[in-house]
Write an enzyme that holds these catalytic residues in place. Structure first.
Site, PDB file in Angstrom:
ATOM      1  N   ASP A  57      18.075  15.924  12.850  1.00  0.00           N
ATOM      2  CA  ASP A  57      16.908  16.810  12.729  1.00  0.00           C
ATOM      3  C   ASP A  57      17.296  18.290  12.806  1.00  0.00           C
ATOM      4  OD1 ASP A  57      14.863  15.020  12.249  1.00  0.00           O
ATOM      5  OD2 ASP A  57      14.359  14.740  14.361  1.00  0.00           O
ATOM      6  N   TYR A 102       4.760  18.184   7.594  1.00  0.00           N
ATOM      7  CA  TYR A 102       4.904  18.133   6.129  1.00  0.00           C
ATOM      8  C   TYR A 102       3.750  17.400   5.435  1.00  0.00           C
ATOM      9  CZ  TYR A 102       6.834  13.617   7.452  1.00  0.00           C
ATOM     10  OH  TYR A 102       7.003  12.384   8.016  1.00  0.00           O
ATOM     11  N   GLY A 133       9.947  16.199  20.995  1.00  0.00           N
ATOM     12  CA  GLY A 133      11.265  15.817  20.482  1.00  0.00           C
ATOM     13  C   GLY A 133      11.754  16.738  19.370  1.00  0.00           C
ATOM     14  N   LYS A 159      13.808   6.817  19.454  1.00  0.00           N
ATOM     15  CA  LYS A 159      14.964   7.707  19.326  1.00  0.00           C
ATOM     16  C   LYS A 159      15.848   7.742  20.584  1.00  0.00           C
ATOM     17  CE  LYS A 159      12.971  10.621  15.730  1.00  0.00           C
ATOM     18  NZ  LYS A 159      12.782  11.988  15.238  1.00  0.00           N
TER      19      LYS A 159
END
Ligand code: NAP
Length: 283
Positions: free
Chosen positions: A102, A225, A131, A65
């Protein structure tokens, strides 16, 4: 035919293909979405050669990222503020653009699953300083939250994050660091509690948090998740309090990339949610 991909190392576990291929089919778009395993150190070169690889854009997952932000010709405010990019696209001039979705994904999911939540329900407690926590702090700041308590196992990382976001806030104490061992004490103060650590993930230990002080109006969000219902969320539900799972964030963060690449703003529907939840072993 337009093609996009997700790059990561490893990339096999990524749910992004499931989401984007679902939308391509649903909207009848002549397009493709691939997985690209790109080793550390090679992401910038890969992204700089997107056009030659016949891609219009890409999602970027760990550990690339930061490299994606560095590779970009143009980055938006979210990517700069968060210090990382998770979606890139080539514009009509061939420039590589980068964003970080995000924060917007977290907030869209929070507003959808807990519409009763609002930024004035103060303070919020963010657990974690990696992050994802960075993106969530930015999201809360953008949403106008007046105070966030931040706690992390490695306190130096929490302090660094608080210092980073402090100057952007209304008061220097906008982000207040709470000692890791006192995190359960902070629970009672907060209207919103967010697990932004990897604790609770399949194969990881659960997050230990004493919920005895949990406010009746509190909302507890977990960005993990897999599993869909983490041990933390299960314990909060047992107490009859509101929960927000991490799957919605994953789905909502995918929207802006798809729109850039394929020129259709896709919808996050219950059918898409069930489709992806089924891959997590729970529909
Ligand atoms: P990261 O940068 O590696 O940060 C990991 C965080 O978890 C750090 O705060 C770390 O604390 C903490 N942690 C890890 N193991 C721990 C332990 N045993 N005890 C206490 N704290 C521990 O990872 P990330 O990118 O922020 O991602 C965090 C989680 O969010 C992952 O599970 C990821 O899958 C999930 N995520 C979900 C979405 C979504 O769309 N739902 C988006 C992004 C990320 P230290 O600093 O002390 O190491």
């Amino acid at each position: 035919m337009k093609r996009a991909c997700v790059i990561g190392w490893p990339v096999e576990h990524s749910r992004s293909p499931l989401i984007h291929r679902y939308w391509l089919k649903q909207y009848g778009i002549d397009g493709a979405y691939e997985k690209e395993a790109v080793p550390p150190g090679e992401a910038e070169a890969f992204l700089r050669a997107l056009a030659e690889r016949d891609y219009v854009g890409a999602n970027v997952t760990l550990p690339h990222k930061l490299a994606a932000l560095q590779a970009a010709d143009v980055a938006d405010e979210a990517a700069y503020a968060i210090g990382a990019a998770n979606a890139v696209w080539l514009d009509s001039a061939g420039k590589l653009n980068a964003t970080n979705t995000d924060a917007a994904g977290f907030m869209a999911n929070l507003n959808e699953q807990a519409p009763q939540w609002n930024a004035s329900r103060q303070p919020a407690l963010v657990i974690g300083a990696g992050g994802a926590a960075r993106a969530i702090l930015y999201a809360l700041l953008e949403a106008g939250a007046a105070k966030v308590l931040l706690t992390n196992r490695t306190s130096e990382r929490a302090s660094a994050l608080a210092d980073y976001f402090g100057p952007m806030s209304v008061t220097p104490n906008w982000v207040e660091v709470v000692d890791w061992k006192n995190r359960s004490l902070a629970v009672g103060e907060c209207g919103l509690i967010v697990n932004a650590t990897s604790l609770g993930m399949t194969g990881e230990k659960p997050l230990e948090l004493d919920l005895a002080r949990l406010r009746e109006d509190a909302v507890v969000a977990d960005i993990v998740y897999a599993p869909l219902v983490t041990p933390l969320l299960a314990a909060v539900r047992d107490r009859g309090r509101a929960t927000v799972d991490g799957l919605g964030m994953l789905l909502h963060q995918a929207v802006p990339g798809f729109e850039r690449w394929f020129s259709v703003r896709p919808e996050v529907t219950p059918e898409l949610r069930s489709h992806v939840a089924a891959s997590l072993g729970s529909a």
